[in-house]
Design a protein around this motif. Structure first.
Motif, PDB file in Angstrom:
ATOM      1  N   ASN A  66       0.845  -1.177   0.000  1.00 20.69           N
ATOM      2  CA  ASN A  66       0.000   0.000   0.000  1.00 20.69           C
ATOM      3  C   ASN A  66       0.889   1.239   0.000  1.00 20.69           C
ATOM      4  OD1 ASN A  66      -1.846   2.048   0.430  1.00 20.69           O
ATOM      5  ND2 ASN A  66      -2.965   0.975   2.024  1.00 20.69           N
ATOM      6  N   LEU A  67       0.855   1.961  -1.118  1.00 23.76           N
ATOM      7  CA  LEU A  67       1.618   3.197  -1.264  1.00 23.76           C
ATOM      8  C   LEU A  67       0.701   4.419  -1.335  1.00 23.76           C
ATOM      9  CD1 LEU A  67       4.212   1.970  -3.917  1.00 23.76           C
ATOM     10  CD2 LEU A  67       4.636   2.463  -1.497  1.00 23.76           C
ATOM     11  N   ARG A  68      -0.552   4.229  -1.039  1.00 27.91           N
ATOM     12  CA  ARG A  68      -1.584   5.269  -1.128  1.00 27.91           C
ATOM     13  C   ARG A  68      -1.125   6.578  -0.484  1.00 27.91           C
ATOM     14  NH1 ARG A  68      -7.633   4.915  -0.505  1.00 27.91           N
ATOM     15  NH2 ARG A  68      -8.248   6.869   0.453  1.00 27.91           N
ATOM     16  N   ALA A  69      -1.418   7.674  -1.161  1.00 21.78           N
ATOM     17  CA  ALA A  69      -1.227   9.025  -0.626  1.00 21.78           C
ATOM     18  C   ALA A  69       0.209   9.308  -0.184  1.00 21.78           C
ATOM     19  CB  ALA A  69      -2.215   9.288   0.517  1.00 21.78           C
ATOM     20  N   ASN A  70       1.164   9.001  -1.050  1.00 18.30           N
ATOM     21  CA  ASN A  70       2.552   9.380  -0.846  1.00 18.30           C
ATOM     22  C   ASN A  70       2.947  10.328  -1.974  1.00 18.30           C
ATOM     23  OD1 ASN A  70       4.133   7.968   1.459  1.00 18.30           O
ATOM     24  ND2 ASN A  70       2.782   6.374   0.682  1.00 18.30           N
ATOM     25  N   ASN A  71       4.171  10.750  -2.008  1.00 16.42           N
ATOM     26  CA  ASN A  71       4.638  11.705  -3.019  1.00 16.42           C
ATOM     27  C   ASN A  71       5.356  11.025  -4.171  1.00 16.42           C
ATOM     28  OD1 ASN A  71       3.673  14.043  -1.726  1.00 16.42           O
ATOM     29  ND2 ASN A  71       5.380  13.936  -0.293  1.00 16.42           N
ATOM     30  N   ILE A  72       4.867   9.854  -4.535  1.00 22.47           N
ATOM     31  CA  ILE A  72       5.455   9.118  -5.641  1.00 22.47           C
ATOM     32  C   ILE A  72       4.852   9.661  -6.930  1.00 22.47           C
ATOM     33  CG2 ILE A  72       5.659   6.841  -6.710  1.00 22.47           C
ATOM     34  CD1 ILE A  72       5.480   5.732  -3.802  1.00 22.47           C
ATOM     35  N   GLY A  73       5.691  10.085  -7.819  1.00 17.57           N
ATOM     36  CA  GLY A  73       5.208  10.633  -9.083  1.00 17.57           C
ATOM     37  C   GLY A  73       5.820   9.868 -10.234  1.00 17.57           C
ATOM     38  N   GLY A  74       6.142  10.575 -11.278  1.00 12.57           N
ATOM     39  CA  GLY A  74       6.775   9.931 -12.420  1.00 12.57           C
ATOM     40  C   GLY A  74       5.794   9.159 -13.257  1.00 12.57           C
ATOM     41  N   LEU A  75       6.288   8.108 -13.895  1.00 10.42           N
ATOM     42  CA  LEU A  75       5.464   7.312 -14.789  1.00 10.42           C
ATOM     43  C   LEU A  75       4.577   6.345 -14.020  1.00 10.42           C
ATOM     44  CD1 LEU A  75       8.083   6.318 -17.513  1.00 10.42           C
ATOM     45  CD2 LEU A  75       6.270   8.008 -17.719  1.00 10.42           C
ATOM     46  N   PHE A  76       3.405   6.127 -14.567  1.00 13.70           N
ATOM     47  CA  PHE A  76       2.509   5.103 -14.020  1.00 13.70           C
ATOM     48  C   PHE A  76       2.460   3.958 -14.996  1.00 13.70           C
ATOM     49  CE2 PHE A  76      -1.499   2.866 -14.011  1.00 13.70           C
ATOM     50  CZ  PHE A  76      -1.548   2.457 -12.705  1.00 13.70           C
ATOM     51  N   PRO A  77       2.558   2.729 -14.534  1.00 15.70           N
ATOM     52  CA  PRO A  77       2.915   2.309 -13.177  1.00 15.70           C
ATOM     53  C   PRO A  77       4.417   2.317 -13.005  1.00 15.70           C
ATOM     54  CG  PRO A  77       2.447   0.395 -14.521  1.00 15.70           C
ATOM     55  CD  PRO A  77       2.207   1.601 -15.394  1.00 15.70           C
ATOM     56  N   PRO A  78       4.882   2.439 -11.779  1.00 16.18           N
ATOM     57  CA  PRO A  78       6.326   2.429 -11.537  1.00 16.18           C
ATOM     58  C   PRO A  78       6.936   1.095 -11.987  1.00 16.18           C
ATOM     59  CG  PRO A  78       5.135   3.201  -9.608  1.00 16.18           C
ATOM     60  CD  PRO A  78       4.118   2.675 -10.563  1.00 16.18           C
ATOM     61  N   GLN A  79       7.927   1.165 -12.834  1.00 15.40           N
ATOM     62  CA  GLN A  79       8.564  -0.010 -13.420  1.00 15.40           C
ATOM     63  C   GLN A  79       9.157  -0.950 -12.369  1.00 15.40           C
ATOM     64  OE1 GLN A  79      11.217   1.096 -16.519  1.00 15.40           O
ATOM     65  NE2 GLN A  79      12.121  -0.926 -16.707  1.00 15.40           N
ATOM     66  N   GLU A  80       9.650  -0.394 -11.271  1.00 15.23           N
ATOM     67  CA  GLU A  80      10.287  -1.200 -10.228  1.00 15.23           C
ATOM     68  C   GLU A  80       9.332  -2.220  -9.607  1.00 15.23           C
ATOM     69  OE1 GLU A  80      12.357   2.775 -10.390  1.00 15.23           O
ATOM     70  OE2 GLU A  80      10.304   2.059 -10.388  1.00 15.23           O
ATOM     71  N   LEU A  81       8.057  -1.944  -9.646  1.00 13.58           N
ATOM     72  CA  LEU A  81       7.078  -2.848  -9.029  1.00 13.58           C
ATOM     73  C   LEU A  81       6.901  -4.138  -9.825  1.00 13.58           C
ATOM     74  CD1 LEU A  81       4.384  -0.290  -7.844  1.00 13.58           C
ATOM     75  CD2 LEU A  81       6.357  -1.184  -6.601  1.00 13.58           C
ATOM     76  N   ALA A  82       7.395  -4.175 -11.043  1.00 17.11           N
ATOM     77  CA  ALA A  82       7.283  -5.369 -11.876  1.00 17.11           C
ATOM     78  C   ALA A  82       8.061  -6.550 -11.286  1.00 17.11           C
ATOM     79  CB  ALA A  82       7.782  -5.072 -13.285  1.00 17.11           C
ATOM     80  N   TYR A  83       8.992  -6.280 -10.407  1.00 20.14           N
ATOM     81  CA  TYR A  83       9.799  -7.345  -9.798  1.00 20.14           C
ATOM     82  C   TYR A  83       9.077  -8.060  -8.658  1.00 20.14           C
ATOM     83  CZ  TYR A  83      13.555  -5.201 -12.418  1.00 20.14           C
ATOM     84  OH  TYR A  83      14.321  -4.695 -13.429  1.00 20.14           O
ATOM     85  N   LEU A  84       7.937  -7.540  -8.250  1.00 19.80           N
ATOM     86  CA  LEU A  84       7.197  -8.102  -7.119  1.00 19.80           C
ATOM     87  C   LEU A  84       6.204  -9.150  -7.626  1.00 19.80           C
ATOM     88  CD1 LEU A  84       6.588  -4.793  -5.121  1.00 19.80           C
ATOM     89  CD2 LEU A  84       8.452  -6.448  -4.885  1.00 19.80           C
ATOM     90  N   GLY A  85       6.726 -10.288  -8.033  1.00 23.14           N
ATOM     91  CA  GLY A  85       5.944 -11.333  -8.687  1.00 23.14           C
ATOM     92  C   GLY A  85       4.864 -11.973  -7.835  1.00 23.14           C
ATOM     93  N   ASN A  86       4.945 -11.881  -6.521  1.00 21.90           N
ATOM     94  CA  ASN A  86       3.931 -12.469  -5.645  1.00 21.90           C
ATOM     95  C   ASN A  86       2.831 -11.492  -5.261  1.00 21.90           C
ATOM     96  OD1 ASN A  86       5.031 -15.103  -5.374  1.00 21.90           O
ATOM     97  ND2 ASN A  86       6.589 -14.268  -4.017  1.00 21.90           N
ATOM     98  N   LEU A  87       2.945 -10.255  -5.733  1.00 22.69           N
ATOM     99  CA  LEU A  87       2.004  -9.216  -5.339  1.00 22.69           C
ATOM    100  C   LEU A  87       0.587  -9.537  -5.798  1.00 22.69           C
ATOM    101  CD1 LEU A  87       2.605  -6.630  -3.777  1.00 22.69           C
ATOM    102  CD2 LEU A  87       2.592  -5.395  -5.921  1.00 22.69           C
ATOM    103  N   GLU A  88      -0.352  -9.482  -4.854  1.00 20.65           N
ATOM    104  CA  GLU A  88      -1.767  -9.725  -5.139  1.00 20.65           C
ATOM    105  C   GLU A  88      -2.592  -8.459  -5.011  1.00 20.65           C
ATOM    106  OE1 GLU A  88      -2.918 -12.781  -2.366  1.00 20.65           O
ATOM    107  OE2 GLU A  88      -1.610 -14.283  -3.309  1.00 20.65           O
ATOM    108  N   ARG A  89      -2.134  -7.527  -4.192  1.00 21.38           N
ATOM    109  CA  ARG A  89      -2.871  -6.273  -3.991  1.00 21.38           C
ATOM    110  C   ARG A  89      -1.889  -5.118  -3.958  1.00 21.38           C
ATOM    111  NH1 ARG A  89      -5.095  -3.397   0.761  1.00 21.38           N
ATOM    112  NH2 ARG A  89      -6.678  -2.024  -0.095  1.00 21.38           N
ATOM    113  N   LEU A  90      -2.189  -4.098  -4.750  1.00 18.62           N
ATOM    114  CA  LEU A  90      -1.344  -2.913  -4.858  1.00 18.62           C
ATOM    115  C   LEU A  90      -2.231  -1.684  -4.824  1.00 18.62           C
ATOM    116  CD1 LEU A  90       1.400  -1.542  -5.463  1.00 18.62           C
ATOM    117  CD2 LEU A  90       0.925  -1.937  -7.893  1.00 18.62           C
ATOM    118  N   ASP A  91      -2.010  -0.808  -3.856  1.00 18.91           N
ATOM    119  CA  ASP A  91      -2.795   0.422  -3.742  1.00 18.91           C
ATOM    120  C   ASP A  91      -1.909   1.603  -4.112  1.00 18.91           C
ATOM    121  OD1 ASP A  91      -4.375   2.616  -3.070  1.00 18.91           O
ATOM    122  OD2 ASP A  91      -5.157   1.687  -1.240  1.00 18.91           O
ATOM    123  N   LEU A  92      -2.245   2.236  -5.219  1.00 21.58           N
ATOM    124  CA  LEU A  92      -1.526   3.416  -5.695  1.00 21.58           C
ATOM    125  C   LEU A  92      -2.470   4.613  -5.788  1.00 21.58           C
ATOM    126  CD1 LEU A  92       0.563   1.758  -8.560  1.00 21.58           C
ATOM    127  CD2 LEU A  92       1.378   2.462  -6.305  1.00 21.58           C
TER     128      LEU A  92
END
Length: 177
Positions: free
Chosen positions: A136-162
């Motif tokens: 859960n990264l909700r309501a942080n100051n993460i900007g840039g491109l959507f979706p963040p490319q780095e998250l592609a490495y999280l192969g077990n991820l089932e829920r992502l809050d952006l």
């Protein structure tokens, strides 16, 4: 029953940081520690929790913690499955002491970082947390491109809050799949 009572007291009371977490060392089977909604404003509480290796869930949300998140202070919590540091004032991690340190916690499946001031600089270290199922990264100051490319490495991820993040541009979602 005594542990449940202690958890209730700790999560509802305004616990003083001088409480002395070493007093909890006798609770060798403590699995859930909820320290949410207190007035902690010193990250040293994380250092003192490191000896509680039986903890599976650690909640330190809604405190007055801030600055750089000292992830390295939690690597001894080898049974940690859930970490909630939401609604604090964290804004980043020190170089080489970021979330990649938590990759040693092979059981960590849930990481709640919502409502802090983290920016894009935490994304590379988050990519090391391969055991995560919920981020859960909700309501942080993460900007840039959507979706963040780095998250592609999280192969077990089932829920992502952006949600509540101001992305600058949209790239194809295929980077996540």
């Amino acid at each position: 029953m005594a542990v449940e009572h202690l958890m209730k007291e700790l999560s509802e009371a305004r616990v003083d940081e001088k409480f002395g977490f070493e007093r909890l060392l006798n609770l060798r089977k403590l699995e859930i520690l909820d320290l949410g909604s207190n007035d902690f404003d010193d990250n040293n509480i994380l250092h003192s929790l490191g000896a509680h290796t039986s903890i599976k869930t650690l909640i330190i949300s809604d405190n007055a913690l801030g600055g750089y998140f000292p992830a390295h202070e939690l690597v001894a919590l080898r049974n940690l499955e859930t970490l909630d540091i939401s609604t604090n004032g964290y804004h980043g991690c020190l170089p080489m002491q970021g979330f990649e340190k938590l990759s040693a916690l092979r059981k960590l499946e849930t990481l709640n970082l919502e409502w802090n001031d983290f920016d894009d600089s935490i994304l590379p270290s988050l990519s090391a947390l391969r055991s995560l199922k919920m981020l859960n990264l909700r309501a942080n100051n993460i900007g840039g491109l959507f979706p963040p490319q780095e998250l592609a490495y999280l192969g077990n991820l089932e829920r992502l809050d952006l949600s509540f993040i101001q992305f600058n541009d949209i790239q194809g979602l295929e980077v996540l799949f």
